[in-house]
Design a protein around this motif. Structure first.
Motif, mmCIF file in Angstrom:
data_model
loop_
_atom_site.group_PDB
_atom_site.id
_atom_site.type_symbol
_atom_site.label_atom_id
_atom_site.label_comp_id
_atom_site.label_asym_id
_atom_site.label_seq_id
_atom_site.Cartn_x
_atom_site.Cartn_y
_atom_site.Cartn_z
ATOM 1 N N ASP A 81 -93.382 21.736 42.836
ATOM 2 C CA ASP A 81 -93.835 22.660 43.800
ATOM 3 C C ASP A 81 -93.378 23.853 43.813
ATOM 4 O OD1 ASP A 81 -95.779 20.661 44.824
ATOM 5 O OD2 ASP A 81 -94.293 20.173 46.372
ATOM 6 N N PHE A 82 -92.373 24.047 42.875
ATOM 7 C CA PHE A 82 -91.696 25.475 42.939
ATOM 8 C C PHE A 82 -92.019 26.456 41.843
ATOM 9 C CE2 PHE A 82 -87.734 27.773 41.710
ATOM 10 C CZ PHE A 82 -87.550 28.721 42.667
ATOM 11 N N SER A 83 -91.413 26.174 40.591
ATOM 12 C CA SER A 83 -91.811 26.705 39.502
ATOM 13 C C SER A 83 -92.122 25.963 38.185
ATOM 14 C CB SER A 83 -90.805 27.855 39.041
ATOM 15 O OG SER A 83 -90.922 28.539 37.869
ATOM 16 N N TYR A 84 -93.120 26.130 37.428
ATOM 17 C CA TYR A 84 -93.426 25.285 36.294
ATOM 18 C C TYR A 84 -92.544 25.326 35.041
ATOM 19 C CZ TYR A 84 -95.412 29.535 34.277
ATOM 20 O OH TYR A 84 -95.412 30.674 34.060
ATOM 21 N N THR A 85 -91.776 26.355 34.951
ATOM 22 C CA THR A 85 -91.271 26.793 33.620
ATOM 23 C C THR A 85 -90.338 25.594 33.122
ATOM 24 O OG1 THR A 85 -89.562 27.995 34.882
ATOM 25 C CG2 THR A 85 -91.539 29.092 33.940
ATOM 26 N N THR A 86 -89.464 25.095 33.980
ATOM 27 C CA THR A 86 -88.391 24.168 33.357
ATOM 28 C C THR A 86 -89.047 22.862 33.377
ATOM 29 O OG1 THR A 86 -87.546 24.094 35.637
ATOM 30 C CG2 THR A 86 -86.378 25.435 34.126
ATOM 31 N N ASP A 87 -89.711 22.561 34.493
ATOM 32 C CA ASP A 87 -90.543 21.165 34.587
ATOM 33 C C ASP A 87 -91.354 20.969 33.173
ATOM 34 O OD1 ASP A 87 -91.501 18.779 34.969
ATOM 35 O OD2 ASP A 87 -92.812 19.776 36.593
ATOM 36 N N MET A 88 -92.077 22.014 32.890
ATOM 37 C CA MET A 88 -92.804 21.981 31.671
ATOM 38 C C MET A 88 -92.043 21.672 30.424
ATOM 39 S SD MET A 88 -95.424 24.968 30.201
ATOM 40 C CE MET A 88 -96.162 24.929 28.663
ATOM 41 N N LEU A 89 -90.924 22.682 30.389
ATOM 42 C CA LEU A 89 -90.152 22.537 28.915
ATOM 43 C C LEU A 89 -89.242 21.190 28.690
ATOM 44 C CD1 LEU A 89 -88.283 25.611 28.510
ATOM 45 C CD2 LEU A 89 -89.918 24.616 26.965
ATOM 46 N N ILE A 90 -88.820 20.521 29.936
ATOM 47 C CA ILE A 90 -88.430 18.907 29.735
ATOM 48 C C ILE A 90 -89.145 18.254 29.475
ATOM 49 C CG2 ILE A 90 -87.372 17.479 31.389
ATOM 50 C CD1 ILE A 90 -85.710 19.572 32.795
ATOM 51 N N GLN A 91 -90.577 18.204 30.070
ATOM 52 C CA GLN A 91 -91.737 17.336 29.664
ATOM 53 C C GLN A 91 -91.989 17.416 28.333
ATOM 54 O OE1 GLN A 91 -94.915 16.537 32.028
ATOM 55 N NE2 GLN A 91 -94.200 17.551 33.892
ATOM 56 N N ALA A 92 -92.111 18.763 27.956
ATOM 57 C CA ALA A 92 -92.779 19.056 26.396
ATOM 58 C C ALA A 92 -91.599 18.244 25.468
ATOM 59 C CB ALA A 92 -92.698 20.468 26.216
ATOM 60 N N GLY A 93 -90.293 18.761 25.653
ATOM 61 C CA GLY A 93 -89.449 18.104 24.783
ATOM 62 C C GLY A 93 -89.102 16.527 24.779
#
Length: 337
Positions: free
Chosen positions: A174-186
């Protein structure tokens, strides 16, 4: 035909939005159509009205503020519904150079990357203070390690995403997508790269967080949650083993005194050690359960991806079916007129 949609999450950006829109590219090599999308995240000013007057193609409006992650998620869903082959996310405050969109899109257009991140060269960026540089470098190192990627600017919001990658990523924070997105993508083994970009000085304080400690706390929770989601067995079994090893110390202490003939006064060591061993076993068991849940999540995501693609094919088939009828109606009206 390659369609690019540039999405801009906004919160009270009526003053800065025109300058940002004016700098967006109208043509990019390898892209046939460029459209703009604004996500008005509950603005109290005339952000949506400014976007309409500037000819923005698509506007998504939240009736109240939901946060950056939800705004990003809403934008991605709308871009996919509008048939975007590539999605670019940028900010409305003018931090990023609009002309550099062509640079981050190029690897995706060429098929070399699923996601391309705009690297702000944090270590040398004159617009960042020394404290912010250090925090960005440490944070990016942590995300780079946990995501098994080689991205040096993990929290950069300036990024290009292929349609396939956008369909596979499911933002959960619910905060920022940036790090969540990178960990998922990796962890999903998507091809991720970065290119150096230009930045401008901030025109206003960040609206994502109120203080640096708050940002660190929220980002840390997001990183921990995302990593645990995809590595639950490793995390919980590791914690369980740690508790077990710590529990063996007081048990070993008790056994030493017991075999030395002085065990009566050290029963508390046996109790503490036994409790830690029990905790270790329980935590490891939770890891097995969490891993089973993670497996179920993968199956659900795979089914969601299939459903999205089936919906796309049905929409395309419907469009092809109705197109000839629309042409016949137009021709009939022309002859009648």
């Amino acid at each position: 035909m390659t369609k690019l949609i540039i999405q801009i999450p906004c919160l009270n950006e009526a003053e800065t939005l025109p300058a940002t829109l004016a700098k967006l590219p109208r043509q990019i090599d390898g892209v046939d159509t460029i459209e703009y999308l604004i996500i008005d995240d509950g603005s109290s000013d005339d952000t949506s009205g400014v976007a309409r007057r500037w000819g923005v193609h698509h506007i998504v409006r939240h009736r109240r503020n939901r946060g950056l992650a939800e705004a990003f998620r809403s934008g991605i869903d709308r871009c996919l519904a509008e048939g975007a082959d590539i999605i670019v996310n940028t900010d409305a405050d003018g931090q990023y150079e609009g002309a550099d969109i062509a640079k981050i899109v190029a690897p995706v257009v060429a098929g070399e990357a699923d996601i391309c991140i705009g690297d702000r060269s944090v270590a040398r960026n004159e617009h960042f203070g020394s404290g912010k540089r250090m925090l960005q470098r440490v944070g990016s190192y942590v995300v780079r390690t946990l995501s098994a990627t080689n991205i040096t600017d993990a929290v950069s919001g300036f990024r290009a995403i292929s349609r396939d990658a956008a369909q596979r990523i499911n933002i959960t924070t619910d905060f920022s997508y940036t790090t969540d997105m990178l960990i998922q993508a990796g962890r999903k083994r998507l091809a991720i790269t970065s290119v150096p970009i230009r930045t401008h000085a901030a025109t206003r304080p960040s609206r994502l967080f109120k203080s640096i400690p708050r940002f660190i706390q929220q980002t840390g929770v997001t990183i921990l949650r995302a990593y645990t989601t995809f590595n639950s067995l490793r995390v919980f079994v590791g914690l369980g083993m740690l508790a077990t090893l710590i529990g063996l110390v007081p048990i070993g202490r008790f056994l030493w005194f017991y075999f030395s003939g002085d065990g009566d006064g050290h029963v508390q060591s046996l109790v503490i050690g036994g409790a830690l061993l029990t905790v270790g076993v329980l935590v490891a068991t939770l890891g097995i359960l969490a891993d089973l849940i993670a497996t179920n999540r993968k199956l659900l995501e795979a089914n969601m991806l299939k459903l999205r693609r089936i919906e796309e094919k049905l929409i395309e088939a419907e469009a092809q079916r109705t197109a000839p009828a629309a042409l016949d109606t137009a021709e009939t009206l022309r002859k009648a007129g």
